[in-house]
Motif scaffolding. Structure first.
Motif, mmCIF file in Angstrom:
data_model
loop_
_atom_site.group_PDB
_atom_site.id
_atom_site.type_symbol
_atom_site.label_atom_id
_atom_site.label_comp_id
_atom_site.label_asym_id
_atom_site.label_seq_id
_atom_site.Cartn_x
_atom_site.Cartn_y
_atom_site.Cartn_z
ATOM 1 N N HIS A 1 0.808 -1.228 0.000
ATOM 2 C CA HIS A 1 0.000 0.000 0.000
ATOM 3 C C HIS A 1 0.836 1.272 0.000
ATOM 4 O O HIS A 1 0.331 2.350 -0.281
ATOM 5 C CB HIS A 1 -0.930 0.001 1.214
ATOM 6 C CG HIS A 1 -0.197 0.181 2.509
ATOM 7 N ND1 HIS A 1 0.466 -0.858 3.136
ATOM 8 C CD2 HIS A 1 0.016 1.292 3.264
ATOM 9 C CE1 HIS A 1 1.040 -0.403 4.229
ATOM 10 N NE2 HIS A 1 0.781 0.897 4.333
ATOM 11 N N ASP B 1 0.524 3.312 -3.091
ATOM 12 C CA ASP B 1 -0.831 3.586 -3.559
ATOM 13 C C ASP B 1 -1.062 5.046 -3.933
ATOM 14 O O ASP B 1 -2.010 5.349 -4.645
ATOM 15 C CB ASP B 1 -1.864 3.140 -2.521
ATOM 16 C CG ASP B 1 -2.028 1.621 -2.491
ATOM 17 O OD1 ASP B 1 -1.442 0.929 -3.335
ATOM 18 O OD2 ASP B 1 -2.754 1.141 -1.600
ATOM 19 N N ASP B 2 -0.204 5.954 -3.476
ATOM 20 C CA ASP B 2 -0.341 7.377 -3.805
ATOM 21 C C ASP B 2 0.943 7.959 -4.393
ATOM 22 O O ASP B 2 1.143 9.171 -4.351
ATOM 23 C CB ASP B 2 -0.713 8.172 -2.540
ATOM 24 C CG ASP B 2 -2.075 7.782 -1.997
ATOM 25 O OD1 ASP B 2 -3.000 7.622 -2.805
ATOM 26 O OD2 ASP B 2 -2.195 7.619 -0.765
ATOM 27 N N PHE B 3 1.805 7.134 -4.962
ATOM 28 C CA PHE B 3 3.110 7.605 -5.422
ATOM 29 C C PHE B 3 2.961 8.466 -6.683
ATOM 30 O O PHE B 3 2.416 8.009 -7.690
ATOM 31 C CB PHE B 3 4.040 6.420 -5.700
ATOM 32 C CG PHE B 3 5.486 6.792 -5.728
ATOM 33 C CD1 PHE B 3 6.238 6.771 -4.566
ATOM 34 C CD2 PHE B 3 6.102 7.173 -6.913
ATOM 35 C CE1 PHE B 3 7.580 7.124 -4.581
ATOM 36 C CE2 PHE B 3 7.441 7.524 -6.940
ATOM 37 C CZ PHE B 3 8.185 7.506 -5.761
ATOM 38 N N PRO B 4 3.448 9.711 -6.657
ATOM 39 C CA PRO B 4 3.314 10.607 -7.813
ATOM 40 C C PRO B 4 4.033 10.064 -9.055
ATOM 41 O O PRO B 4 5.169 9.613 -8.979
ATOM 42 C CB PRO B 4 3.987 11.901 -7.347
ATOM 43 C CG PRO B 4 4.041 11.813 -5.862
ATOM 44 C CD PRO B 4 4.112 10.354 -5.526
ATOM 45 N N SER C 1 -1.187 -1.373 -7.107
ATOM 46 C CA SER C 1 -1.224 0.050 -6.760
ATOM 47 C C SER C 1 -1.434 0.782 -8.072
ATOM 48 O O SER C 1 -0.749 0.515 -9.054
ATOM 49 C CB SER C 1 0.101 0.500 -6.139
ATOM 50 O OG SER C 1 0.281 -0.075 -4.873
ATOM 51 N N GLN C 2 -2.384 1.708 -8.098
ATOM 52 C CA GLN C 2 -2.675 2.409 -9.353
ATOM 53 C C GLN C 2 -3.037 3.869 -9.098
ATOM 54 O O GLN C 2 -4.104 4.329 -9.478
ATOM 55 C CB GLN C 2 -3.778 1.685 -10.109
ATOM 56 C CG GLN C 2 -4.963 1.302 -9.264
ATOM 57 C CD GLN C 2 -5.911 0.385 -10.000
ATOM 58 O OE1 GLN C 2 -5.846 0.210 -11.202
ATOM 59 N NE2 GLN C 2 -6.821 -0.202 -9.268
ATOM 60 N N PRO C 3 -2.115 4.608 -8.488
ATOM 61 C CA PRO C 3 -2.446 5.979 -8.099
ATOM 62 C C PRO C 3 -2.759 6.906 -9.262
ATOM 63 O O PRO C 3 -3.584 7.809 -9.132
ATOM 64 C CB PRO C 3 -1.206 6.446 -7.338
ATOM 65 C CG PRO C 3 -0.112 5.552 -7.797
ATOM 66 C CD PRO C 3 -0.766 4.238 -8.102
ATOM 67 N N GLU C 4 -2.107 6.727 -10.405
ATOM 68 C CA GLU C 4 -2.330 7.617 -11.543
ATOM 69 C C GLU C 4 -2.656 6.824 -12.802
ATOM 70 O O GLU C 4 -2.255 7.194 -13.899
ATOM 71 C CB GLU C 4 -1.127 8.527 -11.751
ATOM 72 C CG GLU C 4 -0.900 9.483 -10.597
ATOM 73 C CD GLU C 4 0.197 10.501 -10.849
ATOM 74 O OE1 GLU C 4 0.551 10.748 -12.019
ATOM 75 O OE2 GLU C 4 0.700 11.051 -9.854
ATOM 76 N N ARG C 5 -3.406 5.753 -12.646
ATOM 77 C CA ARG C 5 -3.756 4.930 -13.807
ATOM 78 C C ARG C 5 -4.481 5.752 -14.870
ATOM 79 O O ARG C 5 -4.261 5.583 -16.053
ATOM 80 C CB ARG C 5 -4.613 3.753 -13.371
ATOM 81 C CG ARG C 5 -4.882 2.757 -14.473
ATOM 82 C CD ARG C 5 -5.405 1.496 -13.861
ATOM 83 N NE ARG C 5 -5.945 0.588 -14.832
ATOM 84 C CZ ARG C 5 -6.488 -0.558 -14.514
ATOM 85 N NH1 ARG C 5 -6.554 -0.920 -13.246
ATOM 86 N NH2 ARG C 5 -6.958 -1.358 -15.427
#
Length: 193
Positions: free
Chosen positions: A28, A31-34, A180-184
């Motif tokens: 996780h 999950d928010d990685f730029p 993890s797909q923060p910017e899919r």
């Protein structure tokens, strides 16, 4: 888009539960990685359609700056500390397509690598590979499909994430432990050139 993967091949008697626990407790964190479009935490287990035990995370980066921040930051240093510094393969993204199962959690990833024939003009072969990626992405059960090229090796990389088990799939078959797909949504759709 940049596609990145490293493979950590583990001993035949390695307890793969250690990797599963690692992903369950640390997965996780990205999950928010730029800049990260998606990361699939992939494993292969010896005897289960694989000759080796392997941890082989796959990344689709929406921007190279995100990939650089990851490689030179604490996330990748954790891999280096625990397993040594693996060879990191990265390729230029050529195509990305969402499939009919785009809203589902992927269960299986299939990776195929193949070299372009020596002396062959790359453009027609890449066009053909893009069409094949688009065809694959339209199949029932596909979450997404991506195509990349490593121009150093002149090697094409096809990756398809499936919402179900694909025992007969052609290529290296992995189990997806976490996604993890923060910017899919930031990944460019379709052909990238």
């Amino acid at each position: 888009m940049q596609v990145m993967q490293y493979e950590i091949t583990l001993p035949a008697d390695y307890d793969m539960g250690i990797i599963r626990e690692r992903v369950a407790t640390r997965g996780h964190l990205l999950d928010d990685f730029p800049g990260l479009g998606l990361k699939a935490y992939l494993v292969r287990e010896r005897g289960a359609h694989s000759p080796v035990n392997q941890y082989a995370p796959l990344y689709l980066w929406a921007a190279p700056e995100g990939m650089n921040r990851f490689l030179w930051g604490p996330g990748f240093q954790g891999i280096v500390d625990d397993f040594g510094r693996p060879e990191v393969r990265h390729s230029t993204g050529l195509a990305y397509y969402e499939g009919p199962a785009a809203g589902h959690r992927p269960v299986t990833a299939v990776r195929r690598r193949h070299a372009l024939p020596p002396g062959a003009a790359p453009a027609p072969l890449v066009d053909e590979a893009v069409r094949e990626t688009e065809r694959l992405a339209a199949l029932d059960g596909v979450v997404c499909a991506a195509l990349a090229v490593d121009p150093r090796r002149w090697e094409l990389l096809h990756v398809t994430l499936w919402a179900d088990d694909r025992p007969g799939a052609d290529g290296d078959r992995y189990q997806v432990l976490h996604l993890s797909q923060p910017e899919r949504a930031a990944l460019p759709r379709g052909r990238h050139w």
